[in-house]
Write an enzyme that holds these catalytic residues in place. Structure first.
Site, mmCIF file in Angstrom:
data_model
loop_
_atom_site.group_PDB
_atom_site.id
_atom_site.type_symbol
_atom_site.label_atom_id
_atom_site.label_comp_id
_atom_site.label_asym_id
_atom_site.label_seq_id
_atom_site.Cartn_x
_atom_site.Cartn_y
_atom_site.Cartn_z
ATOM 1 N N GLY A 63 0.824 -1.189 -0.014
ATOM 2 C CA GLY A 63 0.011 0.124 -0.078
ATOM 3 C C GLY A 63 0.863 1.172 0.075
ATOM 4 O O GLY A 63 1.950 1.134 0.230
ATOM 5 N N HIS A 64 0.074 2.215 -0.259
ATOM 6 C CA HIS A 64 0.911 3.677 -0.286
ATOM 7 C C HIS A 64 1.471 4.206 0.746
ATOM 8 O O HIS A 64 1.192 3.975 2.054
ATOM 9 C CB HIS A 64 -0.257 4.764 -0.797
ATOM 10 C CG HIS A 64 -1.252 5.083 0.171
ATOM 11 N ND1 HIS A 64 -1.074 5.743 1.151
ATOM 12 C CD2 HIS A 64 -2.333 4.500 0.257
ATOM 13 C CE1 HIS A 64 -2.043 5.837 2.063
ATOM 14 N NE2 HIS A 64 -3.042 4.892 1.431
ATOM 15 N N ASN A 65 2.619 4.891 0.687
ATOM 16 C CA ASN A 65 3.331 5.415 1.754
ATOM 17 C C ASN A 65 4.147 4.381 2.710
ATOM 18 O O ASN A 65 4.587 4.497 3.851
ATOM 19 C CB ASN A 65 2.587 6.272 2.704
ATOM 20 C CG ASN A 65 2.476 7.507 1.905
ATOM 21 O OD1 ASN A 65 1.409 7.579 1.360
ATOM 22 N ND2 ASN A 65 3.325 8.545 1.691
#
Length: 343
Positions: A239-241
């Protein structure tokens, strides 16, 4: 004189650093599993697999130095698994790709492709992208705007770098993997879910491998990071970040929610999942289907949902197996109490 296919056991024993126990002229053509019946195959066996290999029809076996004698040709080696790995490397065939940039590829005039790089037919290299020395971009791969493919890195067919993705040296992205797609971000405005723009980037270190059909989402802002030596199996979602520390490995169907921080040298077995914004420290092993719902700071082995130290999870599972009997006993006790009260 044309070379015969395969290798004689004498040749292989010398190449692999082992000791031959069998006919020097016996030839093998390919690696094989220990239980295989390929008479021209070479397997390796340790522990309980030695007996299985001796009973199989495989042509020859790499075994430990102290393995029992056998009528089957053997190569004795102090590290059979490592020797077999060397033999696998001898059999590896890289996918063909012609030198230079194929006439059927599309490379933006505002992209930079090193003269030693190779770009296959129908691959696309967009504006502002860079393909470094000795990199290979196979047919139908996509290198998006602002992306960088590091020295010696490989994009296999249909691998996609969407936008603002940086690959370190010698990184491998397998077929169908997508790096830099939008992170999963939406907000409820009282009537509908509104998409949160995802404008960050993906930074991938050196010697990373991303398996087929895996996805590494771009950050909402900032960067999603895979550090040096990270290995992702097929069908892994990042997932993002998220930040994944050096030399961490993740098996298939692992899913990492956004803004998760994972340390170095961790092992995530198949179907492990994490909640968002959790932290996993260095040297953590998570067994299959473990679910991380809160931070794990202490190195060690964890299992279960929610994930807990192995011995704790084993005690939990042992107690759960006793529940049906405990429920039966409680019902019996309740009936006895009820009978006593009714007198």
């Amino acid at each position: 004189m044309e070379r015969q296919p395969g290798w004689s056991l004498a040749e292989l024993a010398e190449k692999l650093g082992g000791t031959l126990d069998g006919p020097a002229e016996h030839r093998v053509l390919r690696p094989a599993p220990a239980e295989d019946d390929d008479p021209t195959g070479l397997a390796f066996a340790e522990g309980t697999y030695i007996e299985k290999a001796m009973a199989s029809g495989v042509g020859a076996v790499i075994v430990p130095l102290d393995a029992p004698a056998s009528d089957k040709p053997l190569i004795r080696h102090p590290r059979p698994r490592a020797a077999f790995g060397h033999f696998l490397a001898l059999n590896q065939r890289p996918l063909p790709i012609s030198e230079g940039v194929s006439e059927l590829a599309w490379v933006s005039p505002l992209a930079t492709v090193d003269p030693t790089a190779r770009v296959g037919a129908f691959a696309v290299v967009e504006e502002g992208a860079t393909v470094g020395p000795n990199a290979r971009v196979y047919p139908f791969a996509y290198v998006g705007e602002g992306c960088s493919v590091g020295e010696g890195s490989v994009l296999y067919p249909h691998a996609v770098l969407v936008q603002d993705v940086t690959l370190g040296a010698r990184t491998i992205v397998h077929a169908g993997a997508v790096l830099g797609a939008d992170g999963f971000g939406f907000v409820w405005d009282g009537k509908r879910r509104v998409k949160v723009p995802q404008v960050g980037r993906v930074e991938v270190g050196a010697d990373v491998e991303v398996g087929a059909n895996s996805a590494v989402d771009r950050a909402t802002a900032g960067a999603t990071r895979l550090k040096e030596g990270v290995k992702l199996d097929n069908l892994v979602q990042i997932g993002h970040n998220t930040s994944i520390g050096a030399h961490t490995v993740m098996a298939s169907q692992t899913g990492i929610a956004g803004s998760t921080s994972i340390g170095e040298r961790c092992v995530f077995a198949g179907q492990v999942g994490t909640a968002d914004h959790v932290s996993v420290g260095d040297d953590v092993f998570l067994g299959g289907k473990a679910g991380v719902t809160k931070d794990i700071d202490v190195p060690g082995r964890y299992l279960g949902f929610p994930a807990q130290p192995v011995m704790d999870e084993m005690r939990t599972q042992a107690a759960l197996r006793k529940l049906p009997d405990l429920l039966k006993r409680i019902k019996e006790l309740e009936k006895k109490v009820s009978d006593l009260e009714s007198r």
